[in-house]
Design an enzyme around this catalytic site. Structure first.
Site, PDB file in Angstrom:
ATOM      1  N   ASP A   1       0.834  -1.191   0.000  1.00 14.33           N
ATOM      2  CA  ASP A   1       0.000   0.000   0.000  1.00 14.33           C
ATOM      3  C   ASP A   1       0.879   1.255   0.000  1.00 14.33           C
ATOM      4  O   ASP A   1       0.636   2.198  -0.752  1.00 14.33           O
ATOM      5  CB  ASP A   1      -0.928  -0.020   1.217  1.00 14.33           C
ATOM      6  CG  ASP A   1      -1.797   1.210   1.313  1.00 14.33           C
ATOM      7  OD1 ASP A   1      -2.597   1.449   0.396  1.00 14.33           O
ATOM      8  OD2 ASP A   1      -1.674   1.936   2.323  1.00 14.33           O
ATOM      9  N   ALA A   2       1.913   1.237   0.824  1.00 19.58           N
ATOM     10  CA  ALA A   2       2.826   2.385   0.908  1.00 19.58           C
ATOM     11  C   ALA A   2       3.618   2.558  -0.390  1.00 19.58           C
ATOM     12  O   ALA A   2       3.807   3.686  -0.865  1.00 19.58           O
ATOM     13  CB  ALA A   2       3.780   2.211   2.093  1.00 19.58           C
TER      14      ALA A   2
END
Length: 140
Positions: A26-27
């Site tokens: 996600d990051a």
């Protein structure tokens, strides 16, 4: 994009919980999208944030995954399935459950590729994800 330093002790990202890999993925996706937007359409942060949500939403990630699935290796598909099948303990509020699970699977794969230092493949998939989402937006 910053990657793990080769002098750091080696660890096997395959051993991580799939939700931990998704957390990392996600990051990775978020920072890639932010850099992409700054390069292609610089603007005020609020506008950039709104624009970024088109790319990082569960619905957009799920749609991208559906178009990419035939291009994935057996190993990559394995990570998608691990992430998709992981039980997070939360239910999505503003999205379909299948989209949420598919996006978790995609994020799991991206997190694995990042932590396994597979830069070229990660870059290739991120570029394809962006292109798929941009074409999809033009189709609507």
């Amino acid at each position: 994009m910053m990657f793990l330093n080769e002098t750091e002790p080696h660890f096997d990202p395959k051993l991580l919980n799939p939700l931990s890999l998704a957390y990392m993925g996600d990051a990775v996706l978020e920072i890639y999208i932010r850099a992409h937007l700054l390069k292609t359409q610089a603007g005020k942060p609020h506008r950039l944030h709104r624009e970024a949500t088109r790319y990082v939403s569960a619905k957009a990630q799920s749609a991208a995954l559906q178009k990419l699935k035939d291009e994935l290796t057996e190993n990559e598909t394995w990570f998608i399935k691990r992430g998709r099948n992981a039980k997070s303990g939360t239910t999505p509020k503003n999205t379909d459950l299948m989209d949420y699970r598919n996006s978790s699977g995609l994020e799991c794969l991206l997190g694995y590729l990042y932590l396994a230092d597979q830069r070229q493949r990660l870059q290739e998939l991120l570029q394809k994800i962006v292109a798929i989402i941009e074409v999809g937006d033009n189709d609507e």
